[in-house]
Write a protein that holds these residues in place. Structure first.
Motif, short mmCIF file in Angstrom:
data_model
loop_
_atom_site.label_atom_id
_atom_site.label_comp_id
_atom_site.label_asym_id
_atom_site.label_seq_id
_atom_site.Cartn_x
_atom_site.Cartn_y
_atom_site.Cartn_z
N ALA A 1 0.82 -1.22 0.00
CA ALA A 1 0.00 0.00 0.00
C ALA A 1 0.85 1.27 0.00
CB ALA A 1 -0.93 0.00 1.21
N ILE A 2 1.99 1.25 0.68
CA ILE A 2 2.81 2.46 0.81
C ILE A 2 3.91 2.52 -0.25
CG2 ILE A 2 4.46 3.64 2.33
CD1 ILE A 2 2.78 2.66 4.70
N CYS A 3 4.50 1.38 -0.56
CA CYS A 3 5.62 1.37 -1.51
C CYS A 3 5.18 1.18 -2.97
CB CYS A 3 6.62 0.29 -1.13
SG CYS A 3 7.32 0.48 0.53
N SER B 1 0.71 6.42 10.82
CA SER B 1 -0.43 6.05 11.65
C SER B 1 -1.07 4.74 11.21
CB SER B 1 -1.48 7.17 11.64
OG SER B 1 -2.04 7.33 10.35
N THR B 2 -0.96 4.41 9.93
CA THR B 2 -1.54 3.16 9.44
C THR B 2 -0.67 1.95 9.77
OG1 THR B 2 -0.47 3.36 7.27
CG2 THR B 2 -2.65 4.36 7.52
N CYS B 3 0.57 2.21 10.22
CA CYS B 3 1.50 1.11 10.48
C CYS B 3 1.80 0.90 11.95
CB CYS B 3 2.82 1.38 9.75
SG CYS B 3 2.68 1.52 7.96
N THR C 1 10.38 4.53 2.49
CA THR C 1 9.45 5.21 1.58
C THR C 1 8.77 6.38 2.27
OG1 THR C 1 9.06 3.13 0.40
CG2 THR C 1 7.45 4.91 0.07
N ILE C 2 8.37 6.20 3.52
CA ILE C 2 7.67 7.27 4.26
C ILE C 2 8.59 8.48 4.44
CG2 ILE C 2 6.70 7.89 6.51
CD1 ILE C 2 5.59 5.07 6.73
N LEU C 3 9.85 8.23 4.73
CA LEU C 3 10.78 9.33 4.95
C LEU C 3 11.01 10.16 3.68
CD1 LEU C 3 13.48 7.62 7.22
CD2 LEU C 3 11.68 9.21 7.90
N GLN C 4 10.67 9.61 2.53
CA GLN C 4 10.81 10.34 1.27
C GLN C 4 9.59 11.22 0.97
OE1 GLN C 4 11.85 7.65 -1.91
NE2 GLN C 4 13.38 6.58 -0.65
#
Length: 325
Positions: A126-128, A240-242, A225-228
């Motif tokens: 979902a994130i990557c 928050s989803t993780c 990925t989130i840090l980008q």
């Protein structure tokens, strides 16, 4: 000793947890009953909420409802007998009842390892790979993952249970535990348990180490990925989803590894019973609370359900007043 010199008891005695000097029986009974009611309300409520709210009909929440079902099931496999033992002096359990309790507990508890791994992979996709999420996490794949995890859990449980009850119990028929588990049964066996210990270690490595490794690798990619993500709001939403899933996974695997993979020299019946309370009673109670309190979509769904219920009640009350008038 010759096989003929063994005397296998027809029933076993569950020593329980209330016999620990620091623990009072009445207090334990009250706490166990209260936590069990919270588990039932929390897990069944979460399953119901996901079932009736269309906005939660996504792979993540389908896996979450399956996880809530497993939490409810494996804790319920041991709670009724534990409550009875706290209320009565007779703490015996038949060999058949002990085998059934062990099989149910290990089956549901082992099965829970796989949805936790699947949920980490779901968050990774979902994130990557958000553009390919619906294609990768198809209905067919979800069904295969859920069925496959259940088959693995119940087969592993069958192996553990059948191997444990092929042993002969002659040292004592008193289990220093509050439910039938693998290690306490091995401790009262007078036959060679090396095969059982090897099987237990092998499945601990498979269920624990490999699955934890998969979760860690998934979250390395997720965090990278989130840090980008440039916007702080986007990063917060992604985190928050993780975080809820990560907290639940750490609690589940942390207590399980401490129980089943620490050196036998560091093991003691009292310590084992206290640790077991966390992963059989406390964790299943906290999991739905963690997912509910830390997940905005679940909280929004709960608000929508309460609004609909209040609206229905007000509409029904207005009809009653109108009819009376």
């Amino acid at each position: 000793m010759a096989e003929g010199n063994y005397t296998t008891p027809t029933e076993l005695i569950l020593l329980g947890i209330a016999d620990i000097p620091e623990v009072k029986g009445v207090l334990v009974l009250f706490l166990f009953l209260t936590m069990y009611l919270i588990r039932v309300i929390g897990n069944v409520g979460l399953i119901t909420l996901i079932k009736i709210d269309p906005q939660l009909h996504t792979p993540m929440y389908i896996f979450l409802s399956h996880l809530a079902f497993l939490d409810f099931s494996y804790s319920s496999a041991i709670t009724p007998k534990t409550q009875v033992n706290l209320l009565t002096e007779n703490k015996s359990i038949s060999l058949t009842g002990c085998a059934a309790q062990m099989y149910s507990f290990i089956a549901f508890g082992t099965t829970e390892c796989f949805p936790l791994a699947v949920m980490a992979y779901d968050r990774y996709v979902a994130i990557c790979n958000p553009l390919h999420y619906t294609v990768i996490m198809s209905h067919r794949l979800r069904l295969q993952l859920l069925i496959g995890s259940s088959i693995c859990g119940f087969v592993i449980s069958m192996i553990h249970t059948s191997c444990a009850f092929r042993l002969t119990f002659c040292h004592s028929n008193v289990i220093h535990h509050f439910f039938c588990d693998v290690i306490p049964l091995l401790n009262i066996s007078c036959t060679d348990t090396k095969v059982n210990e090897i099987i237990l270690l092998a499945f601990c490595i498979f269920n624990g180490v490999l699955i934890i490794l998969e979760i860690c690798i998934s979250y390395i990619y997720i965090i990278s990925t989130i840090l980008q993500i440039r916007s702080s709001g986007g990063r917060h939403k992604a985190f928050s989803t993780c975080t809820s899933h990560l907290i639940v996974a750490v609690m589940f695997f942390g207590t399980a590894i401490f129980m089943y993979m620490r050196p036998s020299s560091d093991s003691s019946p009292d310590k084992d019973r206290v640790v077991s309370v966390f992963y059989t009673v406390v964790n299943p109670m906290l999991n739905p609370l963690i997912y509910s309190l830390r997940n905005k979509e679940v909280k929004d769904a709960l608000k929508r359900m309460l609004k609909q219920k209040n609206g229905f009640s007000m509409q029904k009350g207005a009809k009653v007043i109108k009819t009376t008038a």
